[in-house]
Write a protein that holds these residues in place. Structure first.
Motif, PDB file in Angstrom:
ATOM      1  N   LEU A 130       0.809  -1.222   0.000  1.00  0.00           N
ATOM      2  CA  LEU A 130       0.000   0.000   0.000  1.00  0.00           C
ATOM      3  C   LEU A 130       0.840   1.269   0.000  1.00  0.00           C
ATOM      4  CD1 LEU A 130      -2.702  -1.013   2.636  1.00  0.00           C
ATOM      5  CD2 LEU A 130      -2.789  -1.272   0.151  1.00  0.00           C
ATOM      6  N   ARG A 131       2.157   1.123  -0.036  1.00  0.00           N
ATOM      7  CA  ARG A 131       3.028   2.294   0.006  1.00  0.00           C
ATOM      8  C   ARG A 131       3.074   2.985  -1.353  1.00  0.00           C
ATOM      9  NH1 ARG A 131       8.479  -0.004   1.538  1.00  0.00           N
ATOM     10  NH2 ARG A 131       7.777  -1.577   0.051  1.00  0.00           N
ATOM     11  N   ASP A 132       3.449   4.255  -1.350  1.00  0.00           N
ATOM     12  CA  ASP A 132       3.569   4.972  -2.622  1.00  0.00           C
ATOM     13  C   ASP A 132       4.923   4.647  -3.254  1.00  0.00           C
ATOM     14  OD1 ASP A 132       5.545   6.755  -1.536  1.00  0.00           O
ATOM     15  OD2 ASP A 132       3.957   8.079  -0.818  1.00  0.00           O
ATOM     16  N   ALA A 133       5.094   5.072  -4.491  1.00  0.00           N
ATOM     17  CA  ALA A 133       6.288   4.718  -5.272  1.00  0.00           C
ATOM     18  C   ALA A 133       7.579   5.167  -4.596  1.00  0.00           C
ATOM     19  CB  ALA A 133       6.183   5.316  -6.671  1.00  0.00           C
ATOM     20  N   GLU A 134       7.578   6.334  -3.966  1.00  0.00           N
ATOM     21  CA  GLU A 134       8.784   6.824  -3.302  1.00  0.00           C
ATOM     22  C   GLU A 134       9.163   5.942  -2.117  1.00  0.00           C
ATOM     23  OE1 GLU A 134       6.077   8.984  -3.864  1.00  0.00           O
ATOM     24  OE2 GLU A 134       6.947   9.721  -5.733  1.00  0.00           O
ATOM     25  N   GLU A 135       8.173   5.517  -1.355  1.00  0.00           N
ATOM     26  CA  GLU A 135       8.439   4.638  -0.213  1.00  0.00           C
ATOM     27  C   GLU A 135       8.990   3.291  -0.674  1.00  0.00           C
ATOM     28  OE1 GLU A 135       5.325   5.148   3.273  1.00  0.00           O
ATOM     29  OE2 GLU A 135       4.322   5.073   1.311  1.00  0.00           O
ATOM     30  N   ILE A 136       8.417   2.769  -1.736  1.00  0.00           N
ATOM     31  CA  ILE A 136       8.859   1.479  -2.261  1.00  0.00           C
ATOM     32  C   ILE A 136      10.295   1.573  -2.760  1.00  0.00           C
ATOM     33  CG2 ILE A 136       8.487  -0.223  -4.095  1.00  0.00           C
ATOM     34  CD1 ILE A 136       5.450   0.409  -3.780  1.00  0.00           C
ATOM     35  N   ALA A 137      10.620   2.657  -3.457  1.00  0.00           N
ATOM     36  CA  ALA A 137      11.982   2.841  -3.956  1.00  0.00           C
ATOM     37  C   ALA A 137      12.981   2.977  -2.803  1.00  0.00           C
ATOM     38  CB  ALA A 137      12.041   4.070  -4.860  1.00  0.00           C
ATOM     39  N   ALA A 138      12.586   3.659  -1.738  1.00  0.00           N
ATOM     40  CA  ALA A 138      13.480   3.880  -0.602  1.00  0.00           C
ATOM     41  C   ALA A 138      13.684   2.616   0.227  1.00  0.00           C
ATOM     42  CB  ALA A 138      12.927   4.996   0.287  1.00  0.00           C
ATOM     43  N   GLU A 139      12.666   1.771   0.288  1.00  0.00           N
ATOM     44  CA  GLU A 139      12.753   0.559   1.111  1.00  0.00           C
ATOM     45  C   GLU A 139      11.977  -0.580   0.459  1.00  0.00           C
ATOM     46  OE1 GLU A 139      12.945  -0.460   5.795  1.00  0.00           O
ATOM     47  OE2 GLU A 139      11.768   1.262   5.188  1.00  0.00           O
ATOM     48  N   PRO A 140      12.604  -1.263  -0.497  1.00  0.00           N
ATOM     49  CA  PRO A 140      11.922  -2.376  -1.174  1.00  0.00           C
ATOM     50  C   PRO A 140      11.577  -3.501  -0.197  1.00  0.00           C
ATOM     51  CG  PRO A 140      13.994  -1.818  -2.272  1.00  0.00           C
ATOM     52  CD  PRO A 140      13.946  -1.052  -0.992  1.00  0.00           C
ATOM     53  N   LEU A 141      10.557  -4.261  -0.527  1.00  0.00           N
ATOM     54  CA  LEU A 141      10.123  -5.363   0.337  1.00  0.00           C
ATOM     55  C   LEU A 141      11.131  -6.506   0.386  1.00  0.00           C
ATOM     56  CD1 LEU A 141       6.323  -5.792  -0.501  1.00  0.00           C
ATOM     57  CD2 LEU A 141       7.338  -4.818   1.560  1.00  0.00           C
ATOM     58  N   GLY A 142      11.846  -6.732  -0.680  1.00  0.00           N
ATOM     59  CA  GLY A 142      12.741  -7.871  -0.746  1.00  0.00           C
ATOM     60  C   GLY A 142      12.092  -9.068  -1.421  1.00  0.00           C
TER      61      GLY A 142
END
Length: 110
Positions: A35-47
């Motif tokens: 549910l995170r936005d693109a910036e959050e995903i780029a900063a901390e990928p799920l793995g």
């Protein structure tokens, strides 16, 4: 252990579920919805690759994109995912859960 968490969640209709890693959630059969936005995903990928990426502000409007579940909603802290899980349950969805503590909890546990 992951399968036990899934069985318990189904029995008790819990919103928040804790996993030490997302591989455990996937092994238990959960479909991950980030549910995170693109910036959050780029900063901390799920793995691991999420099954869907839907911003939390759009989850109800885009619910038709979700499978039957079980779904594990993921955000940074667990607050947005818990709220989104409650919204979806209010709309009649079952087997929708939130990752307790979000990505931050995974980082602490990992």
């Amino acid at each position: 252990m992951a399968r036990q968490a899934l069985a318990k969640a189904r029995q008790e209709a819990e919103i928040d579920l804790a996993f030490g890693n997302l591989e455990g959630a996937l092994a238990a059969g959960f479909q991950l919805v980030d549910l995170r936005d693109a910036e959050e995903i780029a900063a901390e990928p799920l793995g691991v690759e999420a099954w869907r990426q839907i911003p939390s502000t759009q989850i109800v409007e885009r619910a038709n994109e979700l499978g039957a579940g079980p779904l594990l909603l993921v955000c940074a802290s667990g607050r947005r995912s818990a709220h989104a899980a409650r919204l979806l349950r209010a709309e009649g969805w079952q087997h929708v859960h939130s990752l307790a503590g979000g990505v931050r909890a995974l980082r602490v546990m990992g």
